[in-house]
Each structure stands twice: as structure tokens, then as C-alpha cells.
Design a protein around this motif. Structure first.
Motif, PDB file in Angstrom:
ATOM      1  N   GLN A  69      -4.342  10.239  -2.402  1.00 44.33           N
ATOM      2  CA  GLN A  69      -4.637   9.203  -3.263  1.00 44.33           C
ATOM      3  C   GLN A  69      -3.846   7.773  -2.713  1.00 44.33           C
ATOM      4  O   GLN A  69      -2.847   7.877  -2.727  1.00 44.33           O
ATOM      5  CB  GLN A  69      -4.341   9.193  -4.861  1.00 44.33           C
ATOM      6  CG  GLN A  69      -5.090  10.351  -5.448  1.00 44.33           C
ATOM      7  CD  GLN A  69      -5.043  10.231  -7.068  1.00 44.33           C
ATOM      8  OE1 GLN A  69      -3.760   9.794  -7.383  1.00 44.33           O
ATOM      9  NE2 GLN A  69      -5.527  11.046  -7.719  1.00 44.33           N
ATOM     10  N   TYR A  76      -3.477   3.952  -2.462  1.00 43.59           N
ATOM     11  CA  TYR A  76      -3.258   3.006  -3.628  1.00 43.59           C
ATOM     12  C   TYR A  76      -2.873   1.624  -3.192  1.00 43.59           C
ATOM     13  O   TYR A  76      -2.212   1.414  -1.948  1.00 43.59           O
ATOM     14  CB  TYR A  76      -2.173   3.237  -4.681  1.00 43.59           C
ATOM     15  CG  TYR A  76      -2.417   4.346  -5.564  1.00 43.59           C
ATOM     16  CD1 TYR A  76      -3.199   3.876  -6.856  1.00 43.59           C
ATOM     17  CD2 TYR A  76      -2.312   5.696  -5.238  1.00 43.59           C
ATOM     18  CE1 TYR A  76      -3.456   4.661  -7.919  1.00 43.59           C
ATOM     19  CE2 TYR A  76      -2.606   6.391  -6.482  1.00 43.59           C
ATOM     20  CZ  TYR A  76      -3.272   6.153  -7.633  1.00 43.59           C
ATOM     21  OH  TYR A  76      -3.604   7.025  -8.475  1.00 43.59           O
ATOM     22  N   GLN A  77      -3.355   0.384  -3.491  1.00 42.98           N
ATOM     23  CA  GLN A  77      -2.980  -0.924  -3.471  1.00 42.98           C
ATOM     24  C   GLN A  77      -2.437  -1.284  -4.514  1.00 42.98           C
ATOM     25  O   GLN A  77      -2.805  -1.365  -5.720  1.00 42.98           O
ATOM     26  CB  GLN A  77      -4.265  -1.536  -3.323  1.00 42.98           C
ATOM     27  CG  GLN A  77      -3.959  -3.283  -2.831  1.00 42.98           C
ATOM     28  CD  GLN A  77      -3.406  -3.350  -1.709  1.00 42.98           C
ATOM     29  OE1 GLN A  77      -3.633  -2.979  -0.512  1.00 42.98           O
ATOM     30  NE2 GLN A  77      -2.210  -4.222  -1.690  1.00 42.98           N
ATOM     31  N   GLU A 125       0.442  -2.480   5.357  1.00 42.14           N
ATOM     32  CA  GLU A 125      -0.028  -3.873   5.481  1.00 42.14           C
ATOM     33  C   GLU A 125       0.628  -4.659   6.678  1.00 42.14           C
ATOM     34  O   GLU A 125       1.962  -4.426   6.566  1.00 42.14           O
ATOM     35  CB  GLU A 125       0.210  -4.577   4.172  1.00 42.14           C
ATOM     36  CG  GLU A 125      -0.771  -3.852   3.193  1.00 42.14           C
ATOM     37  CD  GLU A 125      -0.610  -4.591   1.894  1.00 42.14           C
ATOM     38  OE1 GLU A 125      -1.567  -5.101   1.163  1.00 42.14           O
ATOM     39  OE2 GLU A 125       0.449  -4.544   1.183  1.00 42.14           O
ATOM     40  N   THR A 148      -0.481  -4.683  -6.449  1.00 40.65           N
ATOM     41  CA  THR A 148      -0.281  -6.142  -6.304  1.00 40.65           C
ATOM     42  C   THR A 148       0.681  -6.438  -7.709  1.00 40.65           C
ATOM     43  O   THR A 148       0.341  -6.021  -8.721  1.00 40.65           O
ATOM     44  CB  THR A 148      -1.609  -6.655  -6.638  1.00 40.65           C
ATOM     45  OG1 THR A 148      -2.742  -6.187  -5.327  1.00 40.65           O
ATOM     46  CG2 THR A 148      -1.850  -8.225  -6.422  1.00 40.65           C
ATOM     47  N   ASN A 195      -9.084   5.116   7.206  1.00 37.65           N
ATOM     48  CA  ASN A 195      -9.211   3.693   6.532  1.00 37.65           C
ATOM     49  C   ASN A 195      -9.885   2.797   7.360  1.00 37.65           C
ATOM     50  O   ASN A 195      -9.820   1.769   7.404  1.00 37.65           O
ATOM     51  CB  ASN A 195      -7.862   3.268   6.086  1.00 37.65           C
ATOM     52  CG  ASN A 195      -7.230   3.993   5.050  1.00 37.65           C
ATOM     53  OD1 ASN A 195      -7.837   4.287   4.066  1.00 37.65           O
ATOM     54  ND2 ASN A 195      -6.172   4.730   5.483  1.00 37.65           N
ATOM     55  N   ARG A 223       1.026  -1.188   0.015  1.00 36.82           N
ATOM     56  CA  ARG A 223      -0.173   0.041  -0.006  1.00 36.82           C
ATOM     57  C   ARG A 223       1.151   1.379  -0.005  1.00 36.82           C
ATOM     58  O   ARG A 223       1.933   1.117   0.505  1.00 36.82           O
ATOM     59  CB  ARG A 223      -0.909  -0.072   1.318  1.00 36.82           C
ATOM     60  CG  ARG A 223      -1.833  -0.896   1.202  1.00 36.82           C
ATOM     61  CD  ARG A 223      -2.762  -1.001   2.399  1.00 36.82           C
ATOM     62  NE  ARG A 223      -3.737  -1.943   2.259  1.00 36.82           N
ATOM     63  CZ  ARG A 223      -4.640  -1.871   3.331  1.00 36.82           C
ATOM     64  NH1 ARG A 223      -4.785  -1.315   4.555  1.00 36.82           N
ATOM     65  NH2 ARG A 223      -5.717  -3.085   3.096  1.00 36.82           N
ATOM     66  N   ILE A 231      -7.877   3.094  -4.314  1.00 40.69           N
ATOM     67  CA  ILE A 231      -8.922   2.551  -3.353  1.00 40.69           C
ATOM     68  C   ILE A 231      -9.761   3.816  -2.974  1.00 40.69           C
ATOM     69  O   ILE A 231     -11.070   3.432  -2.846  1.00 40.69           O
ATOM     70  CB  ILE A 231      -8.032   1.796  -2.068  1.00 40.69           C
ATOM     71  CG1 ILE A 231      -7.342   0.744  -2.632  1.00 40.69           C
ATOM     72  CG2 ILE A 231      -9.239   1.232  -1.084  1.00 40.69           C
ATOM     73  CD1 ILE A 231      -7.785  -0.470  -3.297  1.00 40.69           C
ATOM     74  N   HIS A 232      -9.255   4.777  -2.398  1.00 37.10           N
ATOM     75  CA  HIS A 232     -10.011   6.003  -2.169  1.00 37.10           C
ATOM     76  C   HIS A 232      -9.039   7.192  -1.961  1.00 37.10           C
ATOM     77  O   HIS A 232      -7.904   6.969  -2.271  1.00 37.10           O
ATOM     78  CB  HIS A 232     -10.874   5.748  -0.985  1.00 37.10           C
ATOM     79  CG  HIS A 232     -10.076   5.573   0.371  1.00 37.10           C
ATOM     80  ND1 HIS A 232      -9.471   4.338   0.927  1.00 37.10           N
ATOM     81  CD2 HIS A 232      -9.731   6.572   1.399  1.00 37.10           C
ATOM     82  CE1 HIS A 232      -8.729   4.777   2.081  1.00 37.10           C
ATOM     83  NE2 HIS A 232      -8.882   5.939   2.093  1.00 37.10           N
ATOM     84  N   ASP A 289      -1.896  -0.937 -10.316  1.00 37.32           N
ATOM     85  CA  ASP A 289      -2.314  -0.454  -8.964  1.00 37.32           C
ATOM     86  C   ASP A 289      -3.615  -0.114  -9.023  1.00 37.32           C
ATOM     87  O   ASP A 289      -3.977   0.740  -9.905  1.00 37.32           O
ATOM     88  CB  ASP A 289      -1.162   0.678  -8.766  1.00 37.32           C
ATOM     89  CG  ASP A 289       0.239   0.072  -8.458  1.00 37.32           C
ATOM     90  OD1 ASP A 289       0.571  -1.092  -8.693  1.00 37.32           O
ATOM     91  OD2 ASP A 289       1.357   0.858  -8.173  1.00 37.32           O
ATOM     92  N   SER A 290      -4.282  -0.273  -8.017  1.00 39.55           N
ATOM     93  CA  SER A 290      -5.503   0.371  -7.767  1.00 39.55           C
ATOM     94  C   SER A 290      -5.854   1.313  -6.742  1.00 39.55           C
ATOM     95  O   SER A 290      -5.089   1.377  -5.704  1.00 39.55           O
ATOM     96  CB  SER A 290      -6.341  -1.058  -7.070  1.00 39.55           C
ATOM     97  OG  SER A 290      -6.314  -2.069  -7.930  1.00 39.55           O
ATOM     98  N   TRP A 304      -2.367   2.989   6.611  1.00 39.77           N
ATOM     99  CA  TRP A 304      -2.394   2.552   5.472  1.00 39.77           C
ATOM    100  C   TRP A 304      -1.185   1.702   4.997  1.00 39.77           C
ATOM    101  O   TRP A 304      -0.366   2.014   4.165  1.00 39.77           O
ATOM    102  CB  TRP A 304      -2.358   3.769   4.387  1.00 39.77           C
ATOM    103  CG  TRP A 304      -2.533   3.078   3.094  1.00 39.77           C
ATOM    104  CD1 TRP A 304      -1.970   3.438   2.036  1.00 39.77           C
ATOM    105  CD2 TRP A 304      -3.936   2.676   2.659  1.00 39.77           C
ATOM    106  NE1 TRP A 304      -2.369   2.980   0.880  1.00 39.77           N
ATOM    107  CE2 TRP A 304      -3.668   2.451   1.174  1.00 39.77           C
ATOM    108  CE3 TRP A 304      -4.903   2.344   2.965  1.00 39.77           C
ATOM    109  CZ2 TRP A 304      -4.753   1.823   0.343  1.00 39.77           C
ATOM    110  CZ3 TRP A 304      -6.043   1.382   2.351  1.00 39.77           C
ATOM    111  CH2 TRP A 304      -5.888   1.246   0.998  1.00 39.77           C
TER     112      TRP A 304
END
Length: 191
Positions: free
Chosen positions: A23, A25-26, A177, A28, A59, A2, A36-37, A33-34, A175
Motif C-alpha cells: 500500500q 501512502y502519501q 519525494e 501530509t 509509480n 511518502r 494512493i494505490h 494519510d492517503s 516512491w
């Protein structure tokens, strides 16, 4: 992994940032990259005080008073960096992420990478980096490496304080992991 991308923008054209966009991001491996919010804070008269903000920066799935307090403190500190984009462009930003060298599920390093570039046509370039460390793994950042994070031409105690403040606030966003451990079951033949 993250990470957080933070953009400051001068939307009013006065030569100082008035908007801070966050922003979350996640990442993988093997896929894009996504996002998220996101969250946003505005300093309309560019006086260094946040006038309006919104977003879930802790979060936990909801906006609360704590989100507003943390977002306002983070955005106020970020506005001091003098690393912003004209108008609504987004080529200059800072990327925040944590690392867990002790592999115990708690972050012990926060990295602040000053980046420039828009992606495909203008690749992202690491302009500078800063970091804060928790060497004794007590969840308190004791030491940091800092350069001229506020871009005033001088590396001084103000840079150190800004790195420390931004890194601590980033950790409060939760944020990061936890480190996951893979447990292998050994196939031991019965005797």
C-alpha cells in the motif's frame, strides 16, 4: 512524506504467508494519510515463488513487465521475513520510507520499520527497525543496520542481505519525494 506499508498474510491457513499486499501512502501534515494505490502478489502453494502479481510499483501510471519483475522480486524477499498475519488480518506490517539527509533530492537512507497494531483500538507499535544507507551520496546503498528481520532468532548475514535487497527494491519503486527548497527573495532597498 511518502511511505509504503507491506502486509503478508496466510490466507490458506498453512502457517506460512501466501499473499503480500503493498500500500503506497502519501502523508501530509495536518490531514489523514492517503492511500494512493496498491499492489498484490500471491504465492498459492507457499513454495516461495510468486504465482500471480499485479500493480504499478514503479509509480509511472501504468503496469508493465518491469512492475511485475520488481513486484515479484520484492514479494519473494518479503515472504522470507516470517512477519505475517493469519487470514486476512492486517495488524503486522513493515513500513518503508526514505530520507534525504544531504537535501539534494535523492534518498540516501531507507528505513524498514517492523510494526504491529491495527490503529484506533490497538495503537501501532514499532517492534524493530532496520535501515540501509548511502553514505557517499552516489545512489548506491553501501551499509545497513539490521536486526533479526526474518524472525528466525539469529542475527546473521541473511538478515543483512534481506535488508539490503528490500531497501534497493524499494528505491526502484520511486516512491520518494525530492527535497524541495524554499527560495526567499530578499527585499533589498535600492540605494
Amino acid at each position: 512524506m511518502r511511505y509504503l506499508k507491506v502486509f503478508a498474510q496466510d490466507r490458506t491457513g498453512v502457517g506460512r504467508a501466501d499473499t503480500v499486499l503493498l500500500q503506497f501512502y502519501q502523508s501530509t501534515p495536518g490531514i489523514q494519510d492517503s492511500l494512493i494505490h496498491h499492489a498484490v502478489a500471491y504465492d498459492f502453494p507457499t513454495d516461495g515463488k510468486i504465482d500471480y502479481s499485479r500493480g504499478d510499483v514503479t509509480n509511472d501510471g501504468r503496469e508493465s513487465r518491469l512492475d511485475k519483475v520488481l513486484l515479484d522480486r520484492f514479494a519473494s524477499a518479503y515472504l522470507k521475513l516470517n512477519w505475517f498475519n493469519p487470514g486476512t488480518t492486517s495488524t503486522r506490517y513493515m513500513k518503508f520510507f526514505s530520507e534525504d539527509f544531504y537535501k539534494d533530492g535523492t534518498p540516501d537512507t531507507v528505513r524498514l520499520h517492523v510494526q504491529e497494531g491495527a490503529g484506533n483500538t490497538h495503537p501501532h507499535t514499532l517492534v524493530a527497525w532496520n535501515a540501509a544507507y548511502d553514505f557517499d551520496n552516489d545512489q548506491v546503498l553501501e551499509w545497513n543496520i539490521h536486526f533479526d528481520i526474518n524472525h528466525d532468532g539469529v542475527i546473521d548475514d541473511l538478515d543483512r542481505r534481506l535488508v539490503h535487497q528490500l531497501a534497493e527494491l524499494y528505491l526502484l519503486f520511486s516512491w520518494h519525494e525530492p527535497q524541495t527548497f524554499e527560495v526567499k527573495v530578499l527585499d533589498i532597498p535600492a540605494s
